[in-house]
Design a protein around this motif. Structure first.
Motif, short mmCIF file in Angstrom:
data_model
loop_
_atom_site.label_atom_id
_atom_site.label_comp_id
_atom_site.label_asym_id
_atom_site.label_seq_id
_atom_site.Cartn_x
_atom_site.Cartn_y
_atom_site.Cartn_z
N GLU A 219 0.85 -1.19 0.00
CA GLU A 219 0.00 0.00 0.00
C GLU A 219 0.88 1.24 0.00
O GLU A 219 1.82 1.35 0.80
CB GLU A 219 -0.93 0.00 1.20
CG GLU A 219 -1.98 -1.11 1.13
CD GLU A 219 -3.09 -0.90 2.15
OE1 GLU A 219 -2.94 -0.05 3.05
OE2 GLU A 219 -4.12 -1.60 2.02
N VAL A 220 0.56 2.17 -0.90
CA VAL A 220 1.39 3.35 -1.12
C VAL A 220 0.57 4.61 -0.83
O VAL A 220 -0.41 4.89 -1.54
CB VAL A 220 1.91 3.39 -2.57
CG1 VAL A 220 2.78 4.63 -2.80
CG2 VAL A 220 2.69 2.11 -2.89
N TRP B 235 2.47 12.30 -5.57
CA TRP B 235 3.79 11.99 -5.02
C TRP B 235 3.64 11.20 -3.73
O TRP B 235 2.66 11.39 -2.99
CB TRP B 235 4.55 13.29 -4.75
CG TRP B 235 5.91 13.10 -4.15
CD1 TRP B 235 7.07 12.80 -4.81
CD2 TRP B 235 6.26 13.20 -2.77
NE1 TRP B 235 8.11 12.70 -3.93
CE2 TRP B 235 7.64 12.94 -2.66
CE3 TRP B 235 5.53 13.48 -1.61
CZ2 TRP B 235 8.31 12.96 -1.44
CZ3 TRP B 235 6.19 13.48 -0.39
CH2 TRP B 235 7.57 13.23 -0.32
N THR B 236 4.58 10.31 -3.47
CA THR B 236 4.61 9.56 -2.22
C THR B 236 5.97 9.71 -1.55
O THR B 236 7.00 9.74 -2.25
CB THR B 236 4.32 8.06 -2.45
OG1 THR B 236 4.36 7.38 -1.18
CG2 THR B 236 5.34 7.42 -3.37
N PRO B 237 6.00 9.81 -0.23
CA PRO B 237 7.29 9.86 0.47
C PRO B 237 7.93 8.49 0.62
O PRO B 237 9.06 8.36 1.08
CB PRO B 237 6.91 10.44 1.84
CG PRO B 237 5.50 9.99 2.05
CD PRO B 237 4.86 10.02 0.69
N MET B 238 7.22 7.45 0.23
CA MET B 238 7.69 6.07 0.39
C MET B 238 8.88 5.81 -0.53
O MET B 238 8.81 6.07 -1.73
CB MET B 238 6.53 5.12 0.06
CG MET B 238 6.71 3.71 0.48
SD MET B 238 5.10 2.85 0.28
CE MET B 238 5.62 1.17 0.65
N PRO B 239 10.00 5.29 -0.02
CA PRO B 239 11.16 5.02 -0.88
C PRO B 239 10.99 3.71 -1.65
O PRO B 239 10.50 2.72 -1.11
CB PRO B 239 12.32 4.94 0.11
CG PRO B 239 11.68 4.46 1.38
CD PRO B 239 10.29 5.04 1.40
N PHE B 240 11.43 3.70 -2.91
CA PHE B 240 11.31 2.50 -3.74
C PHE B 240 12.64 1.98 -4.25
O PHE B 240 12.69 0.92 -4.86
CB PHE B 240 10.37 2.78 -4.92
CG PHE B 240 8.93 2.76 -4.51
CD1 PHE B 240 8.18 1.61 -4.60
CD2 PHE B 240 8.34 3.90 -3.98
CE1 PHE B 240 6.86 1.57 -4.18
CE2 PHE B 240 7.02 3.88 -3.56
CZ PHE B 240 6.28 2.71 -3.66
N PHE B 241 13.72 2.72 -3.99
CA PHE B 241 15.04 2.22 -4.39
C PHE B 241 16.09 2.76 -3.44
O PHE B 241 16.13 3.95 -3.15
CB PHE B 241 15.39 2.64 -5.82
CG PHE B 241 16.72 2.12 -6.28
CD1 PHE B 241 16.86 0.80 -6.70
CD2 PHE B 241 17.85 2.93 -6.27
CE1 PHE B 241 18.09 0.30 -7.10
CE2 PHE B 241 19.08 2.44 -6.67
CZ PHE B 241 19.20 1.12 -7.09
N PHE C 47 -2.91 2.26 -4.14
CA PHE C 47 -2.62 3.63 -3.74
C PHE C 47 -3.70 4.11 -2.78
O PHE C 47 -4.89 3.91 -3.03
CB PHE C 47 -2.56 4.54 -4.96
CG PHE C 47 -1.46 4.18 -5.93
CD1 PHE C 47 -0.13 4.37 -5.58
CD2 PHE C 47 -1.75 3.64 -7.17
CE1 PHE C 47 0.89 4.04 -6.46
CE2 PHE C 47 -0.74 3.31 -8.06
CZ PHE C 47 0.59 3.50 -7.70
N THR C 48 -3.28 4.73 -1.69
CA THR C 48 -4.22 5.30 -0.73
C THR C 48 -4.10 6.82 -0.77
O THR C 48 -3.00 7.36 -0.94
CB THR C 48 -3.95 4.79 0.69
OG1 THR C 48 -2.62 5.18 1.10
CG2 THR C 48 -4.06 3.27 0.74
N VAL C 49 -5.23 7.49 -0.62
CA VAL C 49 -5.25 8.95 -0.72
C VAL C 49 -4.83 9.55 0.62
O VAL C 49 -5.58 9.54 1.59
CB VAL C 49 -6.64 9.46 -1.12
CG1 VAL C 49 -6.61 10.98 -1.28
CG2 VAL C 49 -7.11 8.79 -2.41
N GLU C 50 -3.62 10.07 0.66
CA GLU C 50 -3.12 10.74 1.86
C GLU C 50 -3.63 12.18 1.92
O GLU C 50 -3.96 12.70 2.98
CB GLU C 50 -1.59 10.73 1.85
CG GLU C 50 -0.93 11.20 3.12
CD GLU C 50 -0.95 10.15 4.20
OE1 GLU C 50 -0.53 10.48 5.32
OE2 GLU C 50 -1.39 9.00 3.95
#
Length: 219
Positions: A91-92, A188-194, A212-215
């Protein structure tokens, strides 16, 4: 010979590309994932890389012949079964719109929808990572609602920030690093992917599922 429908082509002197003439579909993609898992254990195989509707197998010509690898690939195509239990759901959280979601309003106009409807449709879907590549950790994802399909930009932007939530054509993606791109950014998401220092460095792998979740929605 088994696996006759599989087209196997030489890519240089030490790699074989597998594909079919069928259009992109989930069943074949799952076969490629299962084949990649199996091929990594074969003698002489150095790497098996699933792509979108294909599989590239790199081997050591001193340890395995092209004919032997091709024969194994055709047999694996016939027998391949991808176990759904291997798939993870990630979940992002997404901040839609705003400075880093600069294409949200453009997509809404293109699709004849409101920005709120675009966000709802985009966040209600479940996406499947078909392949990882192009730039380190970049996921090519299926599952985009056809109403949100939009051809890539004619002129790529010189910079899209890491974490950008993007679409291109009928595919969805997430920018793992900051780089030029012709895809459209919805948020945009603050979640790191690499993370080059991590093991493995990429968060997502083929077969993973993404929601995707709506922040926040910034209009």
């Amino acid at each position: 010979m088994r696996g006759q429908e599989l087209i196997v082509s030489a890519m240089g002197e030490a790699a074989l590309l597998c594909e079919t003439e069928r259009p992109l579909n989930d069943a074949d993609q799952r076969r490629y994932w299962a084949m990649a898992r199996a091929a990594e254990a074969w003698p002489g195989v150095l790497e098996a890389i699933p792509g979108v509707n294909n599989l590239l197998v790199v081997y050591d010509p001193a340890a395995a012949s092209a004919a032997a690898v091709e024969r194994a690939l055709r047999e694996a195509w016939t027998d391949a079964v991808y176990q759904a239990s291997e798939s993870r759901l990630i979940e992002v959280p997404v901040i839609y719109g705003g400075e880093l979601g600069m294409d949200l309003h453009g997509l809404a106009a293109h699709a004849g929808l409101s920005p709120e409807e675009v966000v709802r449709i985009h966040s209600e879907a479940e996406y499947t990572v078909y392949a990882v590549g192009a730039v380190p950790g970049f996921p090519y994802m299926a599952g985009l609602d056809p109403r949100l399909a939009w051809a890539r930009r004619d002129v790529p932007r010189l910079r899209l920030e890491a974490g950008s939530i993007i679409i291109g054509g009928v595919q969805a993606g997430i920018m793992p690093v900051t780089t030029p791109s012709g895809w459209h950014s919805l948020g945009w998401t603050p979640m790191p992917f690499f993370d080059a220092a991590a093991s493995p460095p990429a968060l997502l792998v083929p077969g993973d599922r993404v929601r995707f979740t709506v922040e926040e929605l910034r209009l």
